[in-house]
Scaffold this motif. Structure first.
Motif, PDB file in Angstrom:
ATOM      1  N   ASP A 157       6.292 -10.647  -2.501  1.00  0.00           N
ATOM      2  CA  ASP A 157       6.091 -11.373  -1.243  1.00  0.00           C
ATOM      3  C   ASP A 157       7.313 -11.254  -0.331  1.00  0.00           C
ATOM      4  O   ASP A 157       7.854 -12.235   0.151  1.00  0.00           O
ATOM      5  CB  ASP A 157       5.808 -12.849  -1.534  1.00  0.00           C
ATOM      6  N   VAL A 158       7.745 -10.017  -0.095  1.00  0.00           N
ATOM      7  CA  VAL A 158       8.897  -9.785   0.777  1.00  0.00           C
ATOM      8  C   VAL A 158       8.422  -9.109   2.054  1.00  0.00           C
ATOM      9  O   VAL A 158       7.404  -8.413   2.073  1.00  0.00           O
ATOM     10  CB  VAL A 158       9.954  -8.902   0.088  1.00  0.00           C
ATOM     11  N   GLU A 180       9.325   1.587  10.715  1.00  0.00           N
ATOM     12  CA  GLU A 180      10.352   2.610  10.548  1.00  0.00           C
ATOM     13  C   GLU A 180       9.804   3.975  10.955  1.00  0.00           C
ATOM     14  O   GLU A 180       8.729   4.395  10.532  1.00  0.00           O
ATOM     15  CB  GLU A 180      10.801   2.640   9.086  1.00  0.00           C
ATOM     16  N   GLN A 181      10.549   4.669  11.822  1.00  0.00           N
ATOM     17  CA  GLN A 181      10.107   5.954  12.331  1.00  0.00           C
ATOM     18  C   GLN A 181      10.400   7.056  11.316  1.00  0.00           C
ATOM     19  O   GLN A 181      11.467   7.083  10.710  1.00  0.00           O
ATOM     20  CB  GLN A 181      10.841   6.281  13.649  1.00  0.00           C
ATOM     21  N   GLY A 190       1.014   1.584  -0.674  1.00  0.00           N
ATOM     22  CA  GLY A 190       1.507   2.668   0.153  1.00  0.00           C
ATOM     23  C   GLY A 190       0.446   3.243   1.076  1.00  0.00           C
ATOM     24  O   GLY A 190       0.702   3.511   2.246  1.00  0.00           O
ATOM     25  N   VAL A 191      -0.774   3.413   0.540  1.00  0.00           N
ATOM     26  CA  VAL A 191      -1.845   4.048   1.326  1.00  0.00           C
ATOM     27  C   VAL A 191      -2.445   3.092   2.341  1.00  0.00           C
ATOM     28  O   VAL A 191      -2.614   3.428   3.520  1.00  0.00           O
ATOM     29  CB  VAL A 191      -2.938   4.584   0.371  1.00  0.00           C
ATOM     30  N   TYR A 192      -2.744   1.846   1.891  1.00  0.00           N
ATOM     31  CA  TYR A 192      -3.439   0.914   2.772  1.00  0.00           C
ATOM     32  C   TYR A 192      -2.504  -0.060   3.480  1.00  0.00           C
ATOM     33  O   TYR A 192      -2.834  -0.574   4.545  1.00  0.00           O
ATOM     34  CB  TYR A 192      -4.486   0.120   1.968  1.00  0.00           C
ATOM     35  N   GLY A 193      -1.337  -0.319   2.872  1.00  0.00           N
ATOM     36  CA  GLY A 193      -0.413  -1.270   3.478  1.00  0.00           C
ATOM     37  C   GLY A 193       0.750  -0.620   4.204  1.00  0.00           C
ATOM     38  O   GLY A 193       1.548  -1.313   4.831  1.00  0.00           O
ATOM     39  N   GLY A 245       8.110   2.801   0.869  1.00  0.00           N
ATOM     40  CA  GLY A 245       9.533   2.862   0.560  1.00  0.00           C
ATOM     41  C   GLY A 245      10.016   1.747  -0.330  1.00  0.00           C
ATOM     42  O   GLY A 245      10.883   1.951  -1.175  1.00  0.00           O
ATOM     43  N   GLU A 246       9.445   0.538  -0.175  1.00  0.00           N
ATOM     44  CA  GLU A 246       9.914  -0.630  -0.932  1.00  0.00           C
ATOM     45  C   GLU A 246       9.208  -0.706  -2.284  1.00  0.00           C
ATOM     46  O   GLU A 246       8.306  -1.507  -2.482  1.00  0.00           O
ATOM     47  CB  GLU A 246       9.667  -1.914  -0.129  1.00  0.00           C
TER      48      GLU A 246
END
Length: 389
Positions: free
Chosen positions: A218-219, A225-226, A362-365, A369-370
């Motif tokens: 929950d962060v 980010e480009q 990664g795909v949907y959200g 990177g995190e």
């Protein structure tokens, strides 16, 4: 886990009592202690907020009551280098959670080996943990978990050693009812650390096992980010054309090589056929047992590629392909989460769900990177290695 218990049910009149210190549950009937033949305990697996875990501080340990002193006990003759190692591993971390995770990860990153058979026995006057950490670096779950508990206590984090059992093997009894057979092979030990404001949290230092606490990520993530600008491809330099004399020399050399090769083939035709058959048989055998040797190549290959989203995505789909070869195929129309549950149920782990959750984030959200790349790599390697069994 006794904590997280939400309901207890048994014969009418039965009373359940749980100790806040040991978490042991005692049962009473008419105010007398009884042993129950049948009972039902319902519990909710604890979920830990990553935000709250990162807010844990070393200063908060000073507020702990004396009941936690027992979880800080260490032998007076504990070798000093164990304390020094514990401080060195954790000195760059600012909160209790990350310090604990640093020790948990230490074993997998520093050449330790999981082995149930070839385990060294300490000599007289030799410390059990010191021998494992600095001499043998080889052992089973008890070696890993005991060492982590001692290292946590060495930096004043309350910790306890836990022994338990997995659910065992599902079988059917004479009445056709589903039961679970639990044996010594299902025994395991792990670690629990106490964080003020959080409570007890499980950790798994043993290489090849998973079972750390269920963390809610929950962060706040930076989704704006480009991406980096792609590098322009470099055009290869044109090679200079060979002059006529060089062309003639090369042509004569090739002609001679071809003639020599043809003569050798004619003189060794029988051997060539024989070795071709042997080679074909070996290749066929290697192909048929590819399920056993392929995972051994996939692990070092992907380790060399590093840990990032691009590598993780390729590893994820390579794992699905490997699981299909193993016999756990994803059905048409089946969601990834449903498939992950099938895989984890088969192997008795949470690795596939962890990998799938990270992939969907990664795909949907847009979160590429995190991630805890080391933890994801451990889960991936654990499943890949299991497909070779």
């Amino acid at each position: 886990y006794p904590y997280g218990t939400i309901a207890a049910d048994a014969k009418e009149g039965t009373t359940f009592s749980i100790s806040p210190n040991t978490q042991k549950i005692d049962t009473f009937l008419d105010n007398e202690t009884v042993s129950l033949e049948q009972y039902k305990i319902s519990f909710s697996e604890p979920v830990y907020s990553l935000t709250a875990l990162r807010e844990t501080s070393v200063d908060s340990l000073a507020s702990l009551s004396s009941e936690y002193d027992r979880y800080l006990q260490l032998p007076e003759e504990l070798p000093e280098r164990i304390r020094q190692l514990s401080r060195a591993i954790t000195e760059e971390e600012t909160n209790l959670y990350e310090k604990t995770r640093a020790i948990e990860r230490y074993f997998a990153r520093n050449g330790f080996i999981y082995d149930q058979n070839n385990v060294g026995v300490p000599k007289e006057q030799q410390d059990y943990v010191d021998q494992f950490l600095f001499d043998t670096k080889r052992g089973y779950c008890d070696n890993f978990s005991t060492s982590m508990v001692v290292m946590l206590r060495a930096i004043d984090i309350p910790a306890r050693w836990v022994k338990g059992f997995a659910e065992g093997e599902e079988i059917s009894n004479d009445l056709g009812e589903k039961t679970f057979q639990v044996t010594n092979n299902n025994a395991h030990s792990w670690v629990e650390a106490y964080f003020p404001g959080i409570g007890w949290m499980p950790f798994e230092p043993t290489i090849g096992f998973s079972g750390t606490g269920n963390v809610d990520f929950d962060v706040d993530l930076d989704l704006n980010e480009q991406p980096l600008e792609p590098l322009a491809p470099v055009k290869p330099k044109k090679t200079k054309k060979l002059d006529t004399e060089n062309n003639k020399t090369i042509f004569e050399g090739l002609t001679k090589l071809i003639r020599t090769s043809m003569d050798w083939i004619v003189n060794n035709l029988g051997k060539i056929i024989l070795w071709s058959l042997v080679g074909g048989a070996v290749a066929l055998f290697v192909y048929r047992i590819r399920l056993k040797w392929m995972p051994k190549l996939l692990v070092p290959y992907h380790r060399l590629r590093g840990d990032d989203w691009k590598t993780f995505e390729k590893k994820y789909f390579r794992l699905i392909k490997q699981l299909k070869l193993y016999g756990i195929e994803r059905r048409n129309g089946q969601t990834l989460q449903s498939y992950a549950n099938n895989v984890d149920e088969f192997f008795g782990s949470k690795d596939m769900k962890r990998l799938t959750t990270a992939y969907e984030k990664g795909v949907y959200g847009g979160n590429k990177g995190e991630h805890d790349w080391f933890e994801l790599r451990e889960s991936w390697e654990n499943l890949i290695n299991r497909t070779s069994g």
